[in-house]
Design an enzyme around this catalytic site. Structure first.
Site, short mmCIF file in Angstrom:
data_model
loop_
_atom_site.label_atom_id
_atom_site.label_comp_id
_atom_site.label_asym_id
_atom_site.label_seq_id
_atom_site.Cartn_x
_atom_site.Cartn_y
_atom_site.Cartn_z
N LYS A 74 0.82 -1.21 0.00
CA LYS A 74 0.00 0.00 0.00
C LYS A 74 0.86 1.27 0.00
O LYS A 74 0.38 2.36 -0.25
CB LYS A 74 -0.94 0.01 1.20
CG LYS A 74 -2.06 -1.05 1.11
CD LYS A 74 -2.89 -1.09 2.38
CE LYS A 74 -3.99 -2.14 2.40
NZ LYS A 74 -5.16 -1.79 1.57
N THR A 130 -11.71 -0.10 -0.89
CA THR A 130 -13.04 0.46 -0.66
C THR A 130 -12.92 1.78 0.08
O THR A 130 -13.82 2.61 0.02
CB THR A 130 -13.94 -0.50 0.15
OG1 THR A 130 -13.19 -0.96 1.29
CG2 THR A 130 -14.39 -1.68 -0.69
N LYS A 171 -15.20 5.34 -0.10
CA LYS A 171 -15.77 6.10 1.03
C LYS A 171 -15.30 7.55 0.97
O LYS A 171 -16.08 8.48 1.22
CB LYS A 171 -15.32 5.49 2.36
CG LYS A 171 -15.75 4.06 2.60
CD LYS A 171 -14.97 3.46 3.79
CE LYS A 171 -15.04 1.96 3.79
NZ LYS A 171 -14.05 1.34 4.71
C1 LIG Z 1 -12.91 0.72 4.48
C2 LIG Z 1 -12.04 0.27 5.56
C3 LIG Z 1 -10.84 -0.40 5.26
C4 LIG Z 1 -10.38 -0.65 3.83
O1 LIG Z 1 -9.56 0.41 3.40
P1 LIG Z 1 -8.71 0.32 2.06
O2 LIG Z 1 -8.17 1.68 1.88
O3 LIG Z 1 -9.66 -0.07 0.98
O4 LIG Z 1 -7.65 -0.71 2.28
C5 LIG Z 1 -10.04 -0.80 6.30
N1 LIG Z 1 -10.38 -0.56 7.59
C6 LIG Z 1 -11.51 0.08 7.91
C7 LIG Z 1 -11.82 0.33 9.35
C8 LIG Z 1 -12.38 0.52 6.92
O5 LIG Z 1 -13.52 1.15 7.25
#
Ligand SMILES: *Cc1c(COP(=O)(O)O)cnc(C)c1O
Length: 869
Positions: A547, A649, A653
């Protein structure tokens, strides 16, 4: 909405619960007691709503959707359920009149952290999506006593504290002991023949009892989903062992049993080859498959129609053993022939892949697998043997047979078993699904191309905008109505306002208020003063080298150095925000957290840069923190090496809440780019083919240091240590191998960073980009993902609801004329009573002969199609 409770009724319900369960009157009850009382009322409502929903669904041709996943990162439930039930205002008023603030009650609830990150949150968003779109669905997982650990930094070093969530979270769980079942481990298999009839006896097994606990999840609308969580219970003490003097063995067994659902494995995207983990997986799979079969047999009395009525979805490879477990029950307990059973299994099961990284693909040692699960091993071997024969007959290519095999080289490959046993294999973004076909599953794709498809991930809009960002939701509603909450495409209507100065000013104001709110949270948690007028640049996600938090860190170091050298530089004030957990055994990830913390101490305490640059690391990233953070972000950092992030995801958001993506063309970023247009996103770095090319040509990180002075300076800074701490492992990893090629993308990343900062300074331009992001986020709704699954994989339609007046709705009748089941809707739960899974309607045939050798001479026809007789 069917649920109608008046404020007066709500007050009475609360008073009754307080009195009945805590023996207190409202005027002396604590917030915790109020929280639990309201939760119990909501739970009762959900249960009623579920009965209504099931009643409506009866007789309709909508499949049962069973979603198996080792993780459901649910977060909190009270706010979500009140919202989806349309009861927020009622309870807010009722509580106010009792002198209690509903917002304070929300804070009483612990996060149900039964997951690590994106994968588990996806499963949770899908329960909301399934309920909202109107599918009859059940999620299956484990009732871990401790969820994902609580993170605390001690002098910058991550320490993990257990997360015992049940004391505050248990109110949502309805125990269903009558649905308990038994799961067998170890022992050995003895089989005998009775004419044509094959008996399989699992001898000397260690048996664990599985007790289900149900959690209801309301959709927006008429639907309800259920999450069934299995808890392991030690068996009654085995008195025979006791008498034989095997006292210690009996004690060991019971300790082993209870350990199974004690704690969630805290590693994200990296398999743990430990026996307890394999036990957890089989425990989930066996209990769930037994339950699914029971439910189906109760309804239909046969498994012949399973694929027509049921979809079983395997989320990642963790529940792969659902395939051999379903075979086991059909063969050993229901008397199906291999071919008939295999046909039913493969038409029922579908699989979603979540990673292409080789190191993350799950493999089990054959020795452990066969010792722990002797019957599952036999069946897995038989699947393997037949599949090997099939591939050989189709290709006459021995290397290919070996590559595609399930059991090879002393290892069981779960992904291969999944592909072989499923009728559908999907990736989670357009790019990822293509990579699957071209790389990890290329052999399978060449053989059965029609199996492969894509379903891009999605998020629950109710949680991630309606509840997380009420100001934005209200404003959007005032502009285009509230249709977008369930028909997410309607967000596009916002685009008519893209040049409307008044609208843009208001969006800017909302973002600013959310930033002020979040700055207060930072002040409270970290004691750092943040300027809400600075750019909030956010990278929040699990800490993983792929990442590339290290790339972000290097740029921050570089910007800091530039400001030190040139205090009057044209630099827009910026706040870099991180939140991230590392797997407890992932040393490099923990070093990177420590580095961010050290850097923030240096930068935040340096008066030379203080009004311009701040770095914040927020501890214990979880769903509830994400909910307040997303609305406050200006920039969404999605900077993984191209070809490594399956979807993401978090990117969705953030976009939905108006942040602009600064990212590589990886995962769903590609589709975000297409949805907003290139003017409304900042893309940098290598694309997937360029990454592949560079790997082939040979990657030399040092050449990038030599060719970029800013990078060389940042690396030197790192080499010298930060805030008195050394980071040699990070430094030398970058210099020597840099496995995720951060240095190769550094130059272009800095270019993109400069451009997005410049764009931010032009407020109107930036807010317009923000509007384009919100309005383009519609396709990333979990509802759209669920409809894709339904149309392309499960092949079913949602339950239809009669359009009735609210009054008539209470007594709604099923739409289809004839219901196959005559029981009353309220009896739905009772109707799940046990049915003996004995030889159902099928003549017994010869099935797996466990000791039989693998077919040496390849068969002429696909094994799965040929009658084995
Ligand atoms: C959405 C979410 C993730 C996923 O994040 P990415 O940037 O897609 O890896 C991880 N942890 C929490 C608490 C989330 O709400």
């Amino acid at each position: 909405m069917k649920t109608t409770i008046s404020t007066t009724q709500a007050k009475k319900l609360i008073t009754d619960k307080l009195s009945h369960f805590f023996g207190v009157a409202p005027d002396v009850a604590t917030d915790e007691q109020f929280y639990k009382a309201v939760a119990m009322i909501v739970r009762d409502e959900l249960s009623k709503k579920n009965s209504d929903f099931r009643h409506t669904a009866k007789g309709q041709d909508s499949k049962e959707i069973y979603y198996l996943c080792m993780e459901f990162l649910m977060g909190r439930s009270l706010k979500n359920n009140l919202y989806n039930l349309g009861l927020t205002e009622t309870f807010d008023k009722a509580l106010s009149s009792m002198g209690v603030k509903l917002d304070n009650l929300y804070e009483q609830e612990p996060d149900a952290g039964l997951g690590n990150g994106g994968l588990g949150r996806l499963a949770a968003c899908y329960l909301d999506g399934l309920a909202t779109t109107g599918f009859q669905s059940m999620g299956y997982s484990l009732r871990y006593e401790a969820g994902i650990f609580k993170q605390k930094l001690i002098d910058g070093w991550q320490t993990e504290l257990p997360d015992f969530w049940l004391p505050g979270g248990e109110v949502w769980l309805v125990p269903r002991e009558e649905r308990s079942c038994k799961v067998a481990f170890e022992g050995y298999i003895e089989d005998s023949w009775d004419g044509d009839f094959h008996h399989v006896n699992h001898k000397d097994a260690n048996v664990v009892e599985a007790i289900p606990y149900d959690m209801y999840v309301s959709g927006k609308g008429e639907g309800v989903s259920r999450l069934r969580l299995w808890a392991a219970k030690k068996p009654e003490l085995d008195m025979t062992l006791f008498n034989e003097g095997s006292y210690m063995k009996a004690m060991e067994q019971s300790a082993m049993a209870e350990a199974i659902t004690k704690v969630l494995y805290p590693a994200d995207n990296s398999p743990e080859g430990k026996s307890l983990r394999l036990r957890q997986q089989y425990f989930l799979v066996s209990a769930s498959i037994q339950d699914i079969i029971q439910r189906h047999l109760t309804k239909y009395g046969t498994l012949d129609n399973l694929p027509d009525k049921v979809a079983i979805h395997i989320n990642d490879t963790h529940p792969t053993m659902a395939i051999p477990e379903l075979m086991r029950i059909m063969l050993d307990e229901c008397g199906y022939s291999w071919d008939d059973a295999w046909s039913i299994v493969t038409r029922t099961v579908a699989y979603t892949n979540h990673t292409v990284m080789k190191e993350a693909l799950e493999c089990w040692s054959e020795e452990l697998y066969s010792r722990l699960l002797p019957r599952i091993y036999q069946i897995t071997k038989e699947i393997d043997n037949r599949f090997r024969a099939y591939v050989w007959s189709a290709t006459y290519d021995a290397d290919r047979v070996e590559r595609m095999a399930v059991v090879s080289n002393g290892v069981v490959r779960m992904a291969n078993l999944c592909v072989i046993g499923s009728h559908s294999v999907n990736g989670v973004s357009a790019l990822h699904s293509e990579i699957l076909k071209e790389t990890v599953f290329n052999d399978f794709y060449n053989l059965t191309p029609a199996k492969f498809c894509n379903v891009t991930n999605g998020i629950a809009f109710r949680r991630w905008i309606c509840q997380a960002n009420p100001a934005l939701t209200d404003y959007i509603t005032s502009l285009i109505g509230d249709g977008f909450i369930t028909k997410s495409d309607e967000l596009e209507k916002l685009r008519q306002f893209k040049d409307d100065k008044k609208v843009l000013a208001k969006l800017d104001e909302i973002k600013h208020e959310n930033k002020v709110r979040f700055a207060k949270i930072i002040k409270k948690r970290n004691g750092v003063d943040i300027n809400p007028d600075s750019i909030f640049d956010v990278q929040v996600k699990r800490l993983h080298e792929y990442k590339r938090q290290q790339l972000n860190i290097l740029n921050i170091i570089s910007e800091y150095q530039m400001l030190k050298e040139n205090p009057n530089a044209d630099y827009y004030p910026k706040t870099y925000i991180f939140a991230s957990k590392a797997a407890p055994g992932y040393f490099m990830a923990k070093k990177l957290i420590q580095l961010i913390d050290a850097l923030s101490n240096v930068i935040n305490n340096d008066p030379d840069v203080n009004d311009k640059l701040k770095v914040v690391f927020l501890e214990d990233y979880n769903v509830s923190l994400a909910e307040v953070l997303m609305p406050a972000a200006d920039i969404s950092e999605q900077i993984s090496l191209a070809g490594t992030e399956a979807s993401g995801t978090g990117n969705m958001k953030l976009m939905l809440n108006g942040a602009i993506t600064l990212g590589t063309l990886d995962g769903a970023n590609v589709e975000i780019h297409d949805a907003v247009g290139e003017d409304n996103i900042y893309i940098f770095g290598m694309k997937t083919p360029e990454v592949e090319q560079l790997k082939k040509a040979g990657y030399f990180p040092q050449s990038y240091i030599q060719n970029n002075e800013a990078l060389a300076k940042a690396m030197a800074f790192l080499q010298n240590g930060v805030n008195g701490k050394k980071f040699d492992e990070v430094y030398y990893s970058l210099v020597n191998t840099d496995p995720y090629m951060a240095l190769a993308d550094f130059t272009d990343y800095q270019r993109a960073q400069r451009e997005i900062s410049k764009a931010y300074a032009d407020r109107e331009k930036f807010v317009k980009m923000s509007l384009m992001n919100i309005s383009g986020a519609g396709i990333f709704s979990a509802d759209r993902s669920i409809m894709d699954y339904a149309n392309n994989i499960w092949h079913t339609k949602p339950v239809q609801f009669a359009k009735e007046t609210p009054k008539a709705a209470k007594k709604s009748k099923p739409m289809a004329p004839k219901s196959e089941i005559k029981a009353e809707p309220e009896k739905e739960e009772k109707k799940e009573a046990k049915v003996e899974p004995k030889k159902v309607e099928k003549k017994a045939e010869k099935k797996v002969a466990p000791k039989k050798e693998a077919p040496k001479a390849p068969a002429k026809k696909p094994a799965s199609k040929s009658k084995k007789k």
